[in-house]
Design a protein around this motif. Structure first.
Motif, mmCIF file in Angstrom:
data_model
loop_
_atom_site.group_PDB
_atom_site.id
_atom_site.type_symbol
_atom_site.label_atom_id
_atom_site.label_comp_id
_atom_site.label_asym_id
_atom_site.label_seq_id
_atom_site.Cartn_x
_atom_site.Cartn_y
_atom_site.Cartn_z
ATOM 1 N N CYS A 201 19.707 25.504 3.299
ATOM 2 C CA CYS A 201 19.847 23.563 3.580
ATOM 3 C C CYS A 201 18.513 23.217 4.219
ATOM 4 N N CYS A 225 25.932 19.353 1.811
ATOM 5 C CA CYS A 225 26.024 20.483 3.130
ATOM 6 C C CYS A 225 27.501 20.859 3.751
ATOM 7 N N CYS A 228 25.824 19.972 7.384
ATOM 8 C CA CYS A 228 25.234 18.861 7.664
ATOM 9 C C CYS A 228 26.053 17.925 7.035
#
Ligand code: ZN
Length: 236
Positions: A201, A225, A228
Motif C-alpha cells: 500500500c 487498505c 490504513c
C-alpha cells in the motif's frame, strides 16, 4: 459511471489535493514567519532605546551639576561681599580660604560638566550610528517580509488554479464516492488514494495480498487498505 474511470478520476483528484494540502500547510505557517521577522526587528531596537535612556540620564546629571555650580558661584559672590566687612586679619584669612575652597569645588564641578558634554557627544554619535544600522535592519526586515508575502500570493494563485482543475474532475465521480474520498482525505492527512506498488500500500506500506490486488483489478467495488483504510488503486 463505471468504477474504473471514477477511480482514475479520484487518483487525478488526489494529485491535486496532495498539492493543495502541502500548500495549505505552508500557507498556515506564514503568519508565524512574519511575526518572527517582526519580533527579530523589534529586538534590534532595544540597543537604541538603551542609548537614548543613557543620553537622558547624562543630561539630567549635568543639569544637577550646573545647578550645583550656580549655587557655588552665588556662595562665592556672597563670601566676597562679606570679605571687606571683616574686622580681624584672622577672620579675613579664614574667609579667603573658604573662598579658595569654594573655587576649587567649582573647578571640579566644571570639569565634570565638561566630561558630561563629551559623554553626551559620544552617545549622540552612537545613537546616529545605531539609527543608520536600524534603517538597514528595517530594510532587511521589510525585504524578508516581502519574500514571505509574495510566496503567500504565489500559493494563493496556485490554489485557485488547483481549485479550478478540481472542479473539472468532480463531475466524473459519483457524489457518494466523492464524499467517501473526502472523508478519508481529511482523516488521513491529505492522502485518501493509495497506489499499490510492489504489492504494498502506497499509504502505509503494508503488504497487499494477491487476492486483494485481483479485487482491485475487477473494479466491482471500492477496495480499501485493511490497515490504513485508504482507497487502493493500481496505475494501469
Ligand atoms: Zn494502507
Amino acid at each position: 459511471m463505471d468504477l474504473k474511470s471514477q477511480i482514475g478520476a479520484l487518483a487525478k483528484l488526489q494529485e491535486l489535493d496532495s498539492e493543495i494540502y502541502a500548500l495549505g500547510n505552508e500557507k498556515a505557517a506564514k503568519p508565524a514567519e512574519i511575526k518572527a521577522i517582526e519580533a527579530a526587528f523589534e529586538l534590534k531596537k532595544t540597543g537604541l532605546a538603551e542609548l537614548e535612556k543613557n543620553s537622558l540620564e547624562v543630561q539630567k546629571a549635568r543639569k544637577e551639576k550646573e545647578l550645583e555650580l550656580a549655587t557655588n558661584a552665588e556662595g562665592i559672590k556672597k563670601l566676597n561681599g562679606q570679605l571687606f566687612s571683616l574686622k580681624t586679619n584672622k577672620e579675613f584669612q579664614a574667609m579667603q580660604q573658604q573662598i579658595a575652597d569654594a573655587k576649587a569645588d567649582a573647578s571640579v564641578i566644571e570639569e565634570k560638566i565638561l566630561l558630561s558634554y563629551e559623554e553626551s557627544d559620544k552617545i549622540k554619535a552612537q545613537i546616529e550610528a545605531e539609527n543608520l544600522k536600524l534603517k538597514e535592519e528595517e530594510r532587511n526586515s521589510l525585504a524578508q517580509k516581502g519574500v514571505v508575502e509574495s510566496r503567500i500570493k504565489e500559493i494563493n494563485d496556485r490554489l485557485s488554479q488547483l481549485e479550478a482543475q478540481r472542479k473539472q474532475i468532480l463531475p466524473g465521480i459519483e457524489p457518494k464516492l466523492l464524499q467517501e474520498y473526502e472523508r478519508i482525505l481529511h482523516s488521513r492527512g491529505g492522502l485518501a488514494m493509495a497506489k499499490v506498488k510492489d504489492n504494498s500500500c502506497g499509504g502505509c506500506h503494508m503488504l497487499v495480498p494477491p487476492q486483494v490486488i485481483n479485487l482491485i483489478r475487477m473494479y466491482e467495488k471500492v477496495i480499501t487498505c485493511e490497515v490504513c483504510n485508504r482507497i487502493l488503486y493500481i496505475q494501469e
